[in-house]
Design an enzyme around this catalytic site. Structure first.
Site, short mmCIF file in Angstrom:
data_model
loop_
_atom_site.label_atom_id
_atom_site.label_comp_id
_atom_site.label_asym_id
_atom_site.label_seq_id
_atom_site.Cartn_x
_atom_site.Cartn_y
_atom_site.Cartn_z
N GLU A 50 0.92 -1.26 -0.06
CA GLU A 50 -0.04 -0.05 -0.02
C GLU A 50 0.86 1.36 0.05
O GLU A 50 0.51 2.52 -0.67
CB GLU A 50 -1.06 0.04 1.19
CG GLU A 50 -2.26 -1.03 1.01
CD GLU A 50 -1.83 -2.34 1.68
OE1 GLU A 50 -0.65 -2.84 2.00
OE2 GLU A 50 -2.46 -3.25 1.74
N PHE A 112 -11.59 -6.86 14.27
CA PHE A 112 -10.56 -7.34 13.57
C PHE A 112 -9.98 -6.26 12.48
O PHE A 112 -10.94 -5.68 11.60
CB PHE A 112 -10.98 -8.52 12.55
CG PHE A 112 -10.03 -9.05 11.71
CD1 PHE A 112 -8.53 -9.65 12.24
CD2 PHE A 112 -10.36 -9.18 10.30
CE1 PHE A 112 -7.82 -9.99 11.25
CE2 PHE A 112 -9.38 -9.65 9.38
CZ PHE A 112 -8.08 -9.90 9.70
N GLN A 113 -8.73 -5.93 12.13
CA GLN A 113 -8.32 -5.13 11.40
C GLN A 113 -8.88 -3.72 11.49
O GLN A 113 -9.12 -2.95 10.55
CB GLN A 113 -8.35 -5.54 10.04
CG GLN A 113 -7.81 -6.57 9.57
CD GLN A 113 -7.54 -6.93 8.18
OE1 GLN A 113 -8.43 -6.75 7.34
NE2 GLN A 113 -6.36 -7.53 7.73
N LYS A 162 -17.27 -0.53 6.31
CA LYS A 162 -17.88 -1.38 5.33
C LYS A 162 -19.23 -1.33 5.30
O LYS A 162 -19.91 -1.58 3.90
CB LYS A 162 -17.44 -3.01 5.79
CG LYS A 162 -17.60 -4.05 4.71
CD LYS A 162 -16.93 -5.37 5.24
CE LYS A 162 -17.38 -6.28 4.10
NZ LYS A 162 -16.65 -7.51 4.43
N MET A 478 24.50 8.51 1.71
CA MET A 478 24.30 9.74 2.37
C MET A 478 24.75 9.53 3.80
O MET A 478 25.23 10.68 4.37
CB MET A 478 22.94 10.39 2.16
CG MET A 478 22.57 11.63 2.69
SD MET A 478 23.77 13.05 1.90
CE MET A 478 22.76 13.74 0.57
#
Ligand SMILES: Cc1cc2nc3c(=O)[nH]c(=O)nc-3n(C[C@H](O)[C@H](O)[C@H](O)COP(=O)(O)OP(=O)(O)OC[C@H]3O[C@@H](n4cnc5c(N)ncnc54)[C@H](O)[C@@H]3O)c2cc1C
Ligand SMILES: Cc1ncc(C[n+]2csc(CCOP(=O)(O)OP(=O)(O)O)c2C)c(N)n1
Ligand SMILES: [Mg+2]
Lengths: 570, 163
Positions: A50, A112-113, A162, A478
């Protein structure tokens, strides 16, 4: 028409003429993915992580004038997206990120999630919304696009539970939106503009300092006209590269930590400094108290009042859109008789040319070992300066900025504000999809590229023929440079061990991989990538000098004029 | 310097955390923050008491204005204004203290709004200084609890903070 929330989301994206959504599915967005499946106008690009979805949407936005769109699921989908969102936020890039959320009834139940996505992202978005009612989806998405692209642009997140995406209601997309609490100023105050023009005309040592705001405002043309009209020297920040043609004589290169000697000296010793869509970043002005030692009048054009007088006191603030304000300045200049004092200007240019004469950008090339700067120069030559170039973060980023000369805006995509390693390939993906006919190169390092290396798979699926130029120095270069200069050469954890064979890795995804070891092969390899393999992704793995450092350099805590010009200065 | 900043903000869930988050993220001080809906239920009015140099106060007002849900911001302490705070103090009130506390409350124009045989709850409104003075006038050992609402304020005369 009665639609489900999910269908409404997709219809809204269609109304906004969204070409691509970058995303990754999961439980909370299943209805939205279902709606996506049943139409063709909005195309979905399935990334492999993502973070890359948001970066790719961001790259799409940077290389166009449009809003980038990403779609992620709840919980880990949303948290993976956070780095991408923060990266866009720090560089003021317009994005709409849609995230799924657990059903409204489950919110707060440690479902959940479930994570508090609105809470987690609050400090790194321009604004965010939790949509609790299907009837609010259309107006919220309308607002999200409006907020993302107007005023100072930025990412806007819309969190959709949802059940809300499953519920139904009548769909109507609002034509107009107005918010009583949000009214960005676009037109600059004409009295202030007059004062600014007056001050500019009276200047003896004028300097124009411009940034990302010029690119975001699509005002490169106006900036170029004004700068030529005045005949003053100009510098573009890392975010503003391409805002003024780099090949022009009036251009002094980039300012700041790794800017040119002439740009920094001219910034510092100017008596009138015109700042345009630039925010006096600490990497640009060095130590603020040192910068403030020289008396100079500062004019600052910015659409965000909070950018003005934040780090440096400004004498003539002008709140407004760069394009509008520059047009008004040009109009006032052209309609008046007054012109800059030619003698003063000639004397100033004599001084500036003397600084430029120090030739701070020369580096010692070699026949034996590939110098990273040389690779960038060759890339510039082979592409005729006409490619879109993305970069990751590190030394290679600075060499890309210094040696690829950008004559046009939206050709240089990098993470300036957050400095996020891993943006390079996703940016190139977004840019290539947005500009299929343009060559797109990603200048990266062996460490950065591994932060989103999984996207080689996305590039395969969507046949994205980007050219990856890996300046492989086997170091977190760097970091190594700072350790060498400021930490007694104790190279703590900055060596990149156990590297893959990048050419073979690329080949395993079905791409072309080329390893380049000798300076003599650099140009040929780049040409091959852009001609023979024009339609393929090519991973060019350049084995470059491990010890090369980025110069010039202003150390942290030092003034702009206290530069290290080369290794000899140490 | 102490400043009293008043603002109107959309009455949305999460609006308060945008404001408080801004202060903590940027390291600004909050002495007190009060918020409640206005006569227009879609908007809340917030009063924030903060301290900082002129530059910091300028940034605070600019950053507050930048929040998408903030409708209007004024630093009411820039001109003549009125500040009030409400305080409830529960004190131990037995024996001769009962009379003494009542007398002190009268002097401060405070009201006793709850009485038991061992305690009073005293209600007092005023500016911060007056509230502090009242607490100073009461024997510390007698104070069981204090609750202060935080400051709310309004400009004097014609100065109106309205949409
Ligand atoms: C390793 C590394 C090294 C770096 N070294 C340097 C360096 O040497 N030199 C350098 O320059 N940078 C350097 N940077 C980048 C630096 O950190 C900042 O990101 C950059 O300098 C900020 O650029 P900017 O001032 O143009 O502002 P941006 O972040 O581009 O901000 C744009 C400004 O324009 C305003 N604006 C936006 N849209 C409009 C509009 N339509 N009208 C008017 N105003 C608008 C915004 O409000 C904002 O104030 C480095 C970064 C990294 C990661
Ligand atoms: C996500 C992230 N982690 C850490 C850093 C700190 N950092 C800045 S540059 C750099 C090294 C980058 O190495 P490489 O990609 O090989 O580029 P090089 O400097 O060698 O050209 C690191 C670790 C960062 N900018 N981003
Ligand atoms: Mg490296």
């Amino acid at each position: 028409m009665v639609l489900t929330g999910a269908e409404i989301v997709i219809r809204c994206l269609q109304e906004e003429k969204v070409e691509y959504v970058f995303g990754y599915p999961g439980g909370a967005v299943l209805y939205i993915y279902d709606a996506l499946f049943q139409q063709e106008a909005v195309r979905h690009v399935l990334v492999r992580h993502e973070q890359a979805a948001v970066h790719a949407a961001d790259g799409y936005a940077r290389s166009t004038e449009r809003v980038g769109v990403a779609l992620v699921t709840s919980g880990p989908g949303a948290t993976n997206a956070v780095t991408g969102i923060a990266t866009a936020f720090c560089d003021s890039i317009p994005l709409v990120v849609i995230s799924g959320q657990v059903p409204t009834a489950a919110i707060g139940q440690d479902a959940f999630q479930e994570v508090d996505t609105v809470g987690i992202t609050r400090p790194c978005v321009k604004h965010n919304f939790l949509v609790k009612d299907v009837r609010d989806i259309a107006s919220t998405i309308k607002k999200a696009f409006y907020l993302a692209k107007t005023g100072r642009p930025g990412p806007v997140l819309v969190d959709i539970p949802k059940d809300v995406s499953m519920h139904k209601c009548e769909f109507e997309y609002p034509k107009e939106i107005s918010m009583r609490s949000y009214n960005p100023v676009v037109k600059g105050h004409s009295g202030q503009i007059k004062k600014a023009v007056q001050l500019l005309l009276e200047a003896k040592r004028p300097m124009i300092y411009t940034g990302g705001g010029v690119v975001l405002s699509n005002a490169a043309e106006q900036l170029t006209r004004l700068t030529r009209l005045l005949g003053y020297p100009i510098t573009n920040t890392l975010m503003g590269l391409g805002g003024y043609p780099a090949s022009d004589r009036q251009y002094l290169g980039m300012p700041g930590m790794h800017g040119t000697y002439e740009a920094n000296m001219s910034m510092h010793y100017s008596d009138v400094l015109l700042a345009v869509g630039a925010r006096f970043d600490d990497r640009v002005i060095g130590l603020p108290s040192h910068f403030a030692e020289e008396p100079r009048k500062i004019i600052h054009i910015d659409i965000d009042p909070s950018s003005i007088s934040k780090r440096v006191k400004v004498d003539v603030p002008i709140v407004g859109d760069v394009k509008e304000v520059l047009e008004e300045m040009i109009r006032q200049l052209e309609s008046g008789e007054a012109r800059p004092n030619p003698e003063a200007l000639a004397a100033w240019w004599k001084q500036v040319e003397e600084w430029r004469g120090r030739n701070c950008m020369v580096y010692k090339n070699s026949d034996e070992i590939i110098k990273p700067q040389f690779v960038v120069q060759k890339l510039w030559e082979v592409t005729g300066g006409e490619a879109i170039v993305t970069s990751d973060v590190g030394q290679h980023q600075m060499w890309a900025a210094q040696y690829y000369r950008f004559d046009k805006p939206r050709r240089w995509l990098n993470s300036g504000g957050l400095g996020t390693m891993g943006v390079g390939m996703p940016y190139a993906m977004g840019a290539k999809l947005a500009n299929p006919d343009m060559p797109v190169a990603c200048i990266t390092g062996e460490a950065s590229i591994q932060m989103n290396i999984q996207e080689l798979s996305t590039c395969k699926q969507f046949r994205l023929p980007i050219k990856i130029c890996n300046l492989n120095n086997r170091y977190l270069g760097m970091v190594r440079q700072w350790q060498q200069l400021f930490h007694g050469q104790r190279y703590s954890e900055s060596y990149m061990d156990s590297l893959p064979d990048f050419a073979k890795l690329a080949e395993s995804y079905g791409h072309v991989g080329i390893r380049v070891d000798k300076p003599g092969d650099v140009e040929g390899a780049i040409r091959e990538a852009f001609t023979t393999h024009k339609n393929e992704l090519v991973f060019l793995d350049f084995q470059v000098d491990q010890t090369e450092n980025v110069y010039p350099m202003v150390q942290g805590g030092k003034g702009l004029t206290e530069m290290i010009l080369s290794a000899e200065d140490l | 310097m102490r400043h009293v900043i008043s603002l109107l903000i959309e009455n949305e869930s999460g609006a308060l955390s945008r404001v408080s988050g801004l202060f903590s993220a940027r390291g600004y001080n909050i002495e007190s923050l009060t918020v409640a809906p206005t006569e227009d239920a879609s908007m809340s009015r917030m009063t924030i008491v903060t301290t900082g140099s002129d530059d910091i106060i300028e940034q605070i007002t600019k950053q507050l204005n930048k929040l998408v849900e903030v409708v209007k911001v004024v630093d009411i302490s820039e001109a003549a204004h009125i500040e009030r705070e409400l305080m409830l103090v529960k004190v131990r009130a037995t024996g001769k203290d009962r009379e003494e506390i009542k007398r002190t409350a009268d002097i401060f124009r405070a009201r006793i709004i709850d009485v038991t045989d061992a305690s009073y709850v005293v209600e007092l409104t005023g500016n911060q200084g007056k509230l502090d003075a009242f607490l100073g006038a009461i024997e510390p050992a007698l104070i069981l609890e204090t609750v202060r609402s935080g400051v709310c304020g309004v400009g004097r005369g014609d100065r109106v903070l309205k949409l």
